[in-house]
Write a protein that holds these residues in place. Structure first.
Motif, PDB file in Angstrom:
ATOM      1  N   ASP A 160     -23.676 -30.804  37.631  1.00 47.43           N
ATOM      2  CA  ASP A 160     -24.087 -32.149  38.574  1.00 47.43           C
ATOM      3  C   ASP A 160     -23.021 -33.066  38.958  1.00 47.43           C
ATOM      4  OD1 ASP A 160     -26.746 -31.414  38.075  1.00 47.43           O
ATOM      5  OD2 ASP A 160     -27.206 -32.699  36.411  1.00 47.43           O
ATOM      6  N   GLU A 161     -21.985 -33.183  38.056  1.00 46.94           N
ATOM      7  CA  GLU A 161     -20.831 -33.988  38.493  1.00 46.94           C
ATOM      8  C   GLU A 161     -20.153 -33.572  39.170  1.00 46.94           C
ATOM      9  OE1 GLU A 161     -18.400 -34.745  34.977  1.00 46.94           O
ATOM     10  OE2 GLU A 161     -20.201 -36.031  33.814  1.00 46.94           O
ATOM     11  N   ASP A 162     -19.920 -31.901  39.423  1.00 50.79           N
ATOM     12  CA  ASP A 162     -19.242 -31.099  40.281  1.00 50.79           C
ATOM     13  C   ASP A 162     -19.752 -31.285  41.729  1.00 50.79           C
ATOM     14  OD1 ASP A 162     -17.317 -30.666  38.559  1.00 50.79           O
ATOM     15  OD2 ASP A 162     -18.134 -28.780  38.059  1.00 50.79           O
ATOM     16  N   ARG A 163     -21.173 -31.521  41.527  1.00 50.66           N
ATOM     17  CA  ARG A 163     -21.703 -31.376  43.089  1.00 50.66           C
ATOM     18  C   ARG A 163     -21.265 -32.623  43.879  1.00 50.66           C
ATOM     19  NH1 ARG A 163     -26.694 -30.199  40.138  1.00 50.66           N
ATOM     20  NH2 ARG A 163     -26.929 -28.066  40.263  1.00 50.66           N
ATOM     21  N   ASP A 164     -20.719 -33.672  43.396  1.00 47.30           N
ATOM     22  CA  ASP A 164     -20.301 -34.942  44.142  1.00 47.30           C
ATOM     23  C   ASP A 164     -18.815 -34.680  43.980  1.00 47.30           C
ATOM     24  OD1 ASP A 164     -22.880 -35.893  44.052  1.00 47.30           O
ATOM     25  OD2 ASP A 164     -22.626 -37.050  42.058  1.00 47.30           O
ATOM     26  N   GLY A 165     -17.971 -34.021  43.040  1.00 47.55           N
ATOM     27  CA  GLY A 165     -16.657 -33.853  43.271  1.00 47.55           C
ATOM     28  C   GLY A 165     -16.067 -32.378  43.899  1.00 47.55           C
ATOM     29  N   ALA A 166     -15.290 -32.047  43.078  1.00 48.42           N
ATOM     30  CA  ALA A 166     -14.453 -30.842  43.542  1.00 48.42           C
ATOM     31  C   ALA A 166     -14.738 -29.554  42.686  1.00 48.42           C
ATOM     32  CB  ALA A 166     -13.034 -31.198  43.788  1.00 48.42           C
ATOM     33  N   GLY A 167     -15.794 -29.378  42.116  1.00 47.10           N
ATOM     34  CA  GLY A 167     -15.998 -28.176  41.227  1.00 47.10           C
ATOM     35  C   GLY A 167     -16.542 -27.019  42.266  1.00 47.10           C
ATOM     36  N   SER A 168     -16.841 -25.893  41.558  1.00 49.43           N
ATOM     37  CA  SER A 168     -17.423 -24.899  42.325  1.00 49.43           C
ATOM     38  C   SER A 168     -18.674 -24.992  42.059  1.00 49.43           C
ATOM     39  CB  SER A 168     -16.747 -23.398  41.880  1.00 49.43           C
ATOM     40  OG  SER A 168     -17.212 -23.104  40.579  1.00 49.43           O
ATOM     41  N   ASN A 169     -19.294 -25.452  40.890  1.00 48.80           N
ATOM     42  CA  ASN A 169     -20.692 -25.471  40.593  1.00 48.80           C
ATOM     43  C   ASN A 169     -21.207 -24.345  40.368  1.00 48.80           C
ATOM     44  OD1 ASN A 169     -20.839 -28.188  41.287  1.00 48.80           O
ATOM     45  ND2 ASN A 169     -21.691 -27.528  43.452  1.00 48.80           N
ATOM     46  N   ARG A 170     -20.330 -23.407  39.626  1.00 45.59           N
ATOM     47  CA  ARG A 170     -20.810 -21.971  39.054  1.00 45.59           C
ATOM     48  C   ARG A 170     -20.211 -21.974  37.437  1.00 45.59           C
ATOM     49  NH1 ARG A 170     -19.168 -17.262  42.641  1.00 45.59           N
ATOM     50  NH2 ARG A 170     -18.086 -16.829  40.877  1.00 45.59           N
ATOM     51  N   VAL A 171     -21.262 -21.093  36.807  1.00 47.12           N
ATOM     52  CA  VAL A 171     -20.801 -20.746  35.601  1.00 47.12           C
ATOM     53  C   VAL A 171     -21.242 -19.124  35.797  1.00 47.12           C
ATOM     54  CG1 VAL A 171     -21.763 -20.272  33.299  1.00 47.12           C
ATOM     55  CG2 VAL A 171     -21.813 -22.618  34.390  1.00 47.12           C
ATOM     56  N   VAL A 172     -20.191 -18.310  35.622  1.00 44.99           N
ATOM     57  CA  VAL A 172     -20.023 -17.076  35.778  1.00 44.99           C
ATOM     58  C   VAL A 172     -20.280 -16.256  34.597  1.00 44.99           C
ATOM     59  CG1 VAL A 172     -18.938 -14.984  36.948  1.00 44.99           C
ATOM     60  CG2 VAL A 172     -18.701 -17.430  37.756  1.00 44.99           C
ATOM     61  N   LEU A 173     -21.241 -15.542  34.555  1.00 49.38           N
ATOM     62  CA  LEU A 173     -21.567 -14.544  33.232  1.00 49.38           C
ATOM     63  C   LEU A 173     -20.970 -13.183  33.476  1.00 49.38           C
ATOM     64  CD1 LEU A 173     -25.346 -15.451  32.850  1.00 49.38           C
ATOM     65  CD2 LEU A 173     -23.278 -16.700  31.691  1.00 49.38           C
ATOM     66  N   GLY A 174     -20.538 -12.668  32.509  1.00 47.65           N
ATOM     67  CA  GLY A 174     -19.939 -11.302  32.487  1.00 47.65           C
ATOM     68  C   GLY A 174     -19.703 -10.696  31.155  1.00 47.65           C
ATOM     69  N   VAL A 175     -19.281  -9.347  31.535  1.00 49.15           N
ATOM     70  CA  VAL A 175     -18.989  -8.671  30.042  1.00 49.15           C
ATOM     71  C   VAL A 175     -17.290  -8.521  30.254  1.00 49.15           C
ATOM     72  CG1 VAL A 175     -18.963  -6.467  28.867  1.00 49.15           C
ATOM     73  CG2 VAL A 175     -21.007  -7.581  30.068  1.00 49.15           C
ATOM     74  N   LEU A 176     -16.704  -8.783  28.974  1.00 53.21           N
ATOM     75  CA  LEU A 176     -15.212  -8.698  28.765  1.00 53.21           C
ATOM     76  C   LEU A 176     -15.206  -7.186  28.217  1.00 53.21           C
ATOM     77  CD1 LEU A 176     -12.348  -9.642  29.396  1.00 53.21           C
ATOM     78  CD2 LEU A 176     -12.521 -10.848  26.990  1.00 53.21           C
ATOM     79  N   ASP A 177     -14.836  -6.225  28.873  1.00 52.67           N
ATOM     80  CA  ASP A 177     -14.761  -4.796  28.140  1.00 52.67           C
ATOM     81  C   ASP A 177     -13.696  -4.188  28.792  1.00 52.67           C
ATOM     82  OD1 ASP A 177     -15.783  -4.383  30.940  1.00 52.67           O
ATOM     83  OD2 ASP A 177     -17.640  -3.233  30.273  1.00 52.67           O
ATOM     84  N   GLY A 178     -12.607  -4.791  29.626  1.00 50.06           N
ATOM     85  CA  GLY A 178     -11.426  -4.092  30.207  1.00 50.06           C
ATOM     86  C   GLY A 178     -11.762  -3.511  31.535  1.00 50.06           C
ATOM     87  N   SER A 179     -12.990  -3.493  31.863  1.00 52.68           N
ATOM     88  CA  SER A 179     -13.374  -2.829  33.262  1.00 52.68           C
ATOM     89  C   SER A 179     -12.992  -3.621  34.444  1.00 52.68           C
ATOM     90  CB  SER A 179     -14.760  -2.526  33.285  1.00 52.68           C
ATOM     91  OG  SER A 179     -15.420  -3.637  33.159  1.00 52.68           O
ATOM     92  N   GLU A 180     -12.745  -4.957  34.251  1.00 56.81           N
ATOM     93  CA  GLU A 180     -12.057  -5.943  35.343  1.00 56.81           C
ATOM     94  C   GLU A 180     -10.484  -6.241  35.243  1.00 56.81           C
ATOM     95  OE1 GLU A 180     -14.363  -6.707  37.943  1.00 56.81           O
ATOM     96  OE2 GLU A 180     -16.086  -5.886  36.936  1.00 56.81           O
TER      97      GLU A 180
END
Length: 100
Positions: free
Chosen positions: A17-37
Motif C-alpha cells: 500500500d505504501e509503495d503505491r504512493d511511492g517508488a516500489g514495484s508493488n510486487r511480491v514474486v513467488l518462485g522456486v529456488l532450485d537452480g533452474s533460474e
C-alpha cells in the motif's frame, strides 16, 4: 502447522500500500529456488523493487550463492523461513520480531 504461520502477510500488504504512493514495484514474486533460474534473474527482480518469496528445493547455500552477496551489498535483506527464502530490495526490511 502451515508453512505460512508466522509469515506477516499484513506487513507485506501494508508495504505494498505504501509503495503505491511511492517508488516500489508493488510486487511480491513467488518462485522456486532450485537452480533452474540464473542468479542474475533474481538480482534483476530485486533491483526492480520486488520482494521474492522462494520455495527452497535443494541446498540453500549453493542455490543462493550467486545472488545473496550482491543483494546484501545493495542493501537488501535475505531470511530463510520454514523452507522459504524471503529476499527484499533495499529499503524493505524483514520484521522477524513476532517469530520469537
Amino acid at each position: 502447522m502451515s508453512d505460512f504461520e508466522g509469515l506477516d502477510l499484513q506487513a507485506v500488504e501494508d508495504q505494498m500500500d505504501e509503495d503505491r504512493d511511492g517508488a516500489g514495484s508493488n510486487r511480491v514474486v513467488l518462485g522456486v529456488l532450485d537452480g533452474s533460474e540464473p542468479p542474475e534473474q533474481w538480482i534483476q527482480t530485486i533491483e526492480s523493487g520486488s520482494v521474492l518469496v522462494l520455495n527452497v528445493d535443494g541446498d540453500l547455500n549453493e542455490l543462493a550463492a550467486g545472488f545473496a552477496r550482491p543483494v546484501r551489498e545493495a542493501g537488501g535483506e535475505l531470511m530463510h523461513f520454514r523452507g522459504f527464502l524471503i529476499v527484499t530490495p533495499p529499503g524493505v526490511s524483514i520484521d522477524s520480531e513476532r517469530l520469537d
